[in-house]
Design a protein around this motif. Structure first.
Motif, PDB file in Angstrom:
ATOM      1  N   ALA A  13      10.545 -35.143 -28.874  1.00  0.00           N
ATOM      2  CA  ALA A  13       9.168 -35.285 -29.360  1.00  0.00           C
ATOM      3  C   ALA A  13       8.858 -34.180 -30.372  1.00  0.00           C
ATOM      4  O   ALA A  13       9.484 -33.125 -30.380  1.00  0.00           O
ATOM      5  CB  ALA A  13       8.188 -35.227 -28.198  1.00  0.00           C
ATOM      6  N   SER A  14       7.873 -34.444 -31.193  1.00  0.00           N
ATOM      7  CA  SER A  14       7.497 -33.453 -32.212  1.00  0.00           C
ATOM      8  C   SER A  14       6.663 -32.343 -31.591  1.00  0.00           C
ATOM      9  O   SER A  14       6.265 -32.414 -30.434  1.00  0.00           O
ATOM     10  CB  SER A  14       6.705 -34.125 -33.330  1.00  0.00           C
ATOM     11  OG  SER A  14       5.395 -34.414 -32.893  1.00  0.00           O
ATOM     12  N   ASN A  15       6.387 -31.348 -32.352  1.00  0.00           N
ATOM     13  CA  ASN A  15       5.501 -30.268 -31.933  1.00  0.00           C
ATOM     14  C   ASN A  15       4.156 -30.404 -32.635  1.00  0.00           C
ATOM     15  O   ASN A  15       3.524 -29.409 -32.968  1.00  0.00           O
ATOM     16  CB  ASN A  15       6.131 -28.905 -32.250  1.00  0.00           C
ATOM     17  CG  ASN A  15       7.235 -28.554 -31.290  1.00  0.00           C
ATOM     18  OD1 ASN A  15       7.272 -29.026 -30.171  1.00  0.00           O
ATOM     19  ND2 ASN A  15       8.161 -27.728 -31.740  1.00  0.00           N
ATOM     20  N   ALA A  16       3.734 -31.641 -32.857  1.00  0.00           N
ATOM     21  CA  ALA A  16       2.519 -31.897 -33.606  1.00  0.00           C
ATOM     22  C   ALA A  16       1.271 -31.387 -32.887  1.00  0.00           C
ATOM     23  O   ALA A  16       0.296 -31.026 -33.523  1.00  0.00           O
ATOM     24  CB  ALA A  16       2.382 -33.395 -33.882  1.00  0.00           C
ATOM     25  N   ALA A  17       1.306 -31.366 -31.567  1.00  0.00           N
ATOM     26  CA  ALA A  17       0.139 -30.927 -30.804  1.00  0.00           C
ATOM     27  C   ALA A  17       0.435 -29.587 -30.141  1.00  0.00           C
ATOM     28  O   ALA A  17       1.590 -29.272 -29.865  1.00  0.00           O
ATOM     29  CB  ALA A  17      -0.210 -31.981 -29.753  1.00  0.00           C
ATOM     30  N   PRO A  18      -0.595 -28.820 -29.870  1.00  0.00           N
ATOM     31  CA  PRO A  18      -0.390 -27.512 -29.215  1.00  0.00           C
ATOM     32  C   PRO A  18       0.236 -27.667 -27.833  1.00  0.00           C
ATOM     33  O   PRO A  18       0.035 -28.664 -27.156  1.00  0.00           O
ATOM     34  CB  PRO A  18      -1.804 -26.953 -29.086  1.00  0.00           C
ATOM     35  CG  PRO A  18      -2.655 -27.758 -29.988  1.00  0.00           C
ATOM     36  CD  PRO A  18      -1.984 -29.073 -30.175  1.00  0.00           C
ATOM     37  N   PHE A  19       0.996 -26.688 -27.443  1.00  0.00           N
ATOM     38  CA  PHE A  19       1.566 -26.558 -26.107  1.00  0.00           C
ATOM     39  C   PHE A  19       2.670 -27.557 -25.772  1.00  0.00           C
ATOM     40  O   PHE A  19       3.076 -27.655 -24.619  1.00  0.00           O
ATOM     41  CB  PHE A  19       0.480 -26.621 -25.027  1.00  0.00           C
ATOM     42  CG  PHE A  19      -0.653 -25.684 -25.278  1.00  0.00           C
ATOM     43  CD1 PHE A  19      -0.465 -24.305 -25.209  1.00  0.00           C
ATOM     44  CD2 PHE A  19      -1.898 -26.160 -25.629  1.00  0.00           C
ATOM     45  CE1 PHE A  19      -1.509 -23.430 -25.458  1.00  0.00           C
ATOM     46  CE2 PHE A  19      -2.959 -25.287 -25.880  1.00  0.00           C
ATOM     47  CZ  PHE A  19      -2.758 -23.917 -25.794  1.00  0.00           C
ATOM     48  N   GLN A  20       3.184 -28.276 -26.734  1.00  0.00           N
ATOM     49  CA  GLN A  20       4.244 -29.241 -26.444  1.00  0.00           C
ATOM     50  C   GLN A  20       5.600 -28.574 -26.243  1.00  0.00           C
ATOM     51  O   GLN A  20       6.452 -29.084 -25.522  1.00  0.00           O
ATOM     52  CB  GLN A  20       4.317 -30.306 -27.537  1.00  0.00           C
ATOM     53  CG  GLN A  20       3.068 -31.162 -27.644  1.00  0.00           C
ATOM     54  CD  GLN A  20       2.632 -31.738 -26.314  1.00  0.00           C
ATOM     55  OE1 GLN A  20       3.343 -32.512 -25.694  1.00  0.00           O
ATOM     56  NE2 GLN A  20       1.455 -31.330 -25.850  1.00  0.00           N
ATOM     57  N   GLU A  21       5.798 -27.420 -26.852  1.00  0.00           N
ATOM     58  CA  GLU A  21       7.088 -26.739 -26.727  1.00  0.00           C
ATOM     59  C   GLU A  21       7.387 -26.365 -25.276  1.00  0.00           C
ATOM     60  O   GLU A  21       8.535 -26.404 -24.850  1.00  0.00           O
ATOM     61  CB  GLU A  21       7.145 -25.503 -27.630  1.00  0.00           C
ATOM     62  CG  GLU A  21       8.507 -24.852 -27.673  1.00  0.00           C
ATOM     63  CD  GLU A  21       9.634 -25.785 -28.094  1.00  0.00           C
ATOM     64  OE1 GLU A  21      10.727 -25.686 -27.488  1.00  0.00           O
ATOM     65  OE2 GLU A  21       9.446 -26.606 -29.009  1.00  0.00           O
ATOM     66  N   GLU A  22       6.374 -26.044 -24.514  1.00  0.00           N
ATOM     67  CA  GLU A  22       6.586 -25.714 -23.101  1.00  0.00           C
ATOM     68  C   GLU A  22       7.199 -26.901 -22.351  1.00  0.00           C
ATOM     69  O   GLU A  22       8.129 -26.729 -21.561  1.00  0.00           O
ATOM     70  CB  GLU A  22       5.265 -25.323 -22.444  1.00  0.00           C
ATOM     71  CG  GLU A  22       5.399 -25.056 -20.956  1.00  0.00           C
ATOM     72  CD  GLU A  22       4.077 -24.777 -20.274  1.00  0.00           C
ATOM     73  OE1 GLU A  22       4.023 -24.962 -19.054  1.00  0.00           O
ATOM     74  OE2 GLU A  22       3.111 -24.381 -20.949  1.00  0.00           O
ATOM     75  N   PHE A  23       6.690 -28.086 -22.598  1.00  0.00           N
ATOM     76  CA  PHE A  23       7.230 -29.277 -21.940  1.00  0.00           C
ATOM     77  C   PHE A  23       8.647 -29.572 -22.416  1.00  0.00           C
ATOM     78  O   PHE A  23       9.503 -29.982 -21.637  1.00  0.00           O
ATOM     79  CB  PHE A  23       6.320 -30.482 -22.170  1.00  0.00           C
ATOM     80  CG  PHE A  23       5.007 -30.357 -21.464  1.00  0.00           C
ATOM     81  CD1 PHE A  23       4.911 -30.600 -20.098  1.00  0.00           C
ATOM     82  CD2 PHE A  23       3.872 -29.970 -22.145  1.00  0.00           C
ATOM     83  CE1 PHE A  23       3.708 -30.470 -19.429  1.00  0.00           C
ATOM     84  CE2 PHE A  23       2.659 -29.833 -21.488  1.00  0.00           C
ATOM     85  CZ  PHE A  23       2.578 -30.078 -20.126  1.00  0.00           C
ATOM     86  N   LYS A  24       8.884 -29.349 -23.700  1.00  0.00           N
ATOM     87  CA  LYS A  24      10.231 -29.556 -24.240  1.00  0.00           C
ATOM     88  C   LYS A  24      11.220 -28.577 -23.617  1.00  0.00           C
ATOM     89  O   LYS A  24      12.343 -28.956 -23.260  1.00  0.00           O
ATOM     90  CB  LYS A  24      10.203 -29.419 -25.765  1.00  0.00           C
ATOM     91  CG  LYS A  24       9.424 -30.527 -26.446  1.00  0.00           C
ATOM     92  CD  LYS A  24       9.246 -30.285 -27.919  1.00  0.00           C
ATOM     93  CE  LYS A  24      10.532 -30.590 -28.650  1.00  0.00           C
ATOM     94  NZ  LYS A  24      10.339 -30.699 -30.098  1.00  0.00           N
ATOM     95  N   GLU A  25      10.801 -27.330 -23.443  1.00  0.00           N
ATOM     96  CA  GLU A  25      11.659 -26.312 -22.833  1.00  0.00           C
ATOM     97  C   GLU A  25      11.967 -26.677 -21.386  1.00  0.00           C
ATOM     98  O   GLU A  25      13.113 -26.561 -20.937  1.00  0.00           O
ATOM     99  CB  GLU A  25      10.991 -24.937 -22.918  1.00  0.00           C
ATOM    100  CG  GLU A  25      11.801 -23.827 -22.297  1.00  0.00           C
ATOM    101  CD  GLU A  25      13.139 -23.594 -22.986  1.00  0.00           C
ATOM    102  OE1 GLU A  25      14.081 -23.156 -22.307  1.00  0.00           O
ATOM    103  OE2 GLU A  25      13.251 -23.860 -24.199  1.00  0.00           O
ATOM    104  N   ARG A  26      10.979 -27.107 -20.655  1.00  0.00           N
ATOM    105  CA  ARG A  26      11.200 -27.507 -19.264  1.00  0.00           C
ATOM    106  C   ARG A  26      12.140 -28.699 -19.184  1.00  0.00           C
ATOM    107  O   ARG A  26      12.993 -28.756 -18.295  1.00  0.00           O
ATOM    108  CB  ARG A  26       9.848 -27.818 -18.598  1.00  0.00           C
ATOM    109  CG  ARG A  26       8.995 -26.571 -18.411  1.00  0.00           C
ATOM    110  CD  ARG A  26       7.575 -26.872 -18.003  1.00  0.00           C
ATOM    111  NE  ARG A  26       7.515 -27.429 -16.674  1.00  0.00           N
ATOM    112  CZ  ARG A  26       6.403 -27.899 -16.128  1.00  0.00           C
ATOM    113  NH1 ARG A  26       5.260 -27.874 -16.819  1.00  0.00           N
ATOM    114  NH2 ARG A  26       6.402 -28.400 -14.915  1.00  0.00           N
ATOM    115  N   ALA A  27      11.995 -29.627 -20.116  1.00  0.00           N
ATOM    116  CA  ALA A  27      12.902 -30.795 -20.157  1.00  0.00           C
ATOM    117  C   ALA A  27      14.325 -30.365 -20.453  1.00  0.00           C
ATOM    118  O   ALA A  27      15.279 -30.832 -19.817  1.00  0.00           O
ATOM    119  CB  ALA A  27      12.412 -31.804 -21.186  1.00  0.00           C
ATOM    120  N   ARG A  28      14.481 -29.452 -21.405  1.00  0.00           N
ATOM    121  CA  ARG A  28      15.827 -28.950 -21.736  1.00  0.00           C
ATOM    122  C   ARG A  28      16.490 -28.305 -20.525  1.00  0.00           C
ATOM    123  O   ARG A  28      17.674 -28.509 -20.257  1.00  0.00           O
ATOM    124  CB  ARG A  28      15.759 -27.958 -22.897  1.00  0.00           C
ATOM    125  CG  ARG A  28      15.662 -28.614 -24.262  1.00  0.00           C
ATOM    126  CD  ARG A  28      15.909 -27.617 -25.381  1.00  0.00           C
ATOM    127  NE  ARG A  28      14.775 -26.756 -25.661  1.00  0.00           N
ATOM    128  CZ  ARG A  28      13.725 -27.095 -26.417  1.00  0.00           C
ATOM    129  NH1 ARG A  28      13.659 -28.277 -26.976  1.00  0.00           N
ATOM    130  NH2 ARG A  28      12.747 -26.242 -26.613  1.00  0.00           N
TER     131      ARG A  28
END
Length: 79
Positions: free
Chosen positions: A58-73
């Motif tokens: 997913a993109s980082n278009a919205a705030p705080f999405q990187e946290e979810f991406k990190e947890r998924a990784r």
């Protein structure tokens, strides 16, 4: 929190709503991650993995999405 409102809830309902949220806003890792966690609770590992991969992509278009991406990784075993 939630109290009686959650008494009628089911994993199937959660899956439906989270899948719909991911369809409507695919750029938000949060929806894919929460869907993955629902699949984990439902004992659906293949679907969980697909949702985690979607979260990572997913993109980082919205705030705080990187946290979810990190947890998924982390759950995928990626660095």
């Amino acid at each position: 929190v939630g109290g009686e409102a959650l008494n009628g809830a089911s994993w199937e309902q959660a899956e439906f709503h989270l899948r719909r949220a991911a369809e409507l806003q695919p750029e938000l890792a949060m929806h894919h991650f929460e869907l993955a966690m629902t699949y984990e609770s439902m004992g659906m590992p293949d679907e969980m993995r697909r949702a985690l991969l979607a979260a990572v992509g997913a993109s980082n278009a919205a705030p705080f999405q990187e946290e979810f991406k990190e947890r998924a990784r982390k759950l995928l075993g990626e660095p």
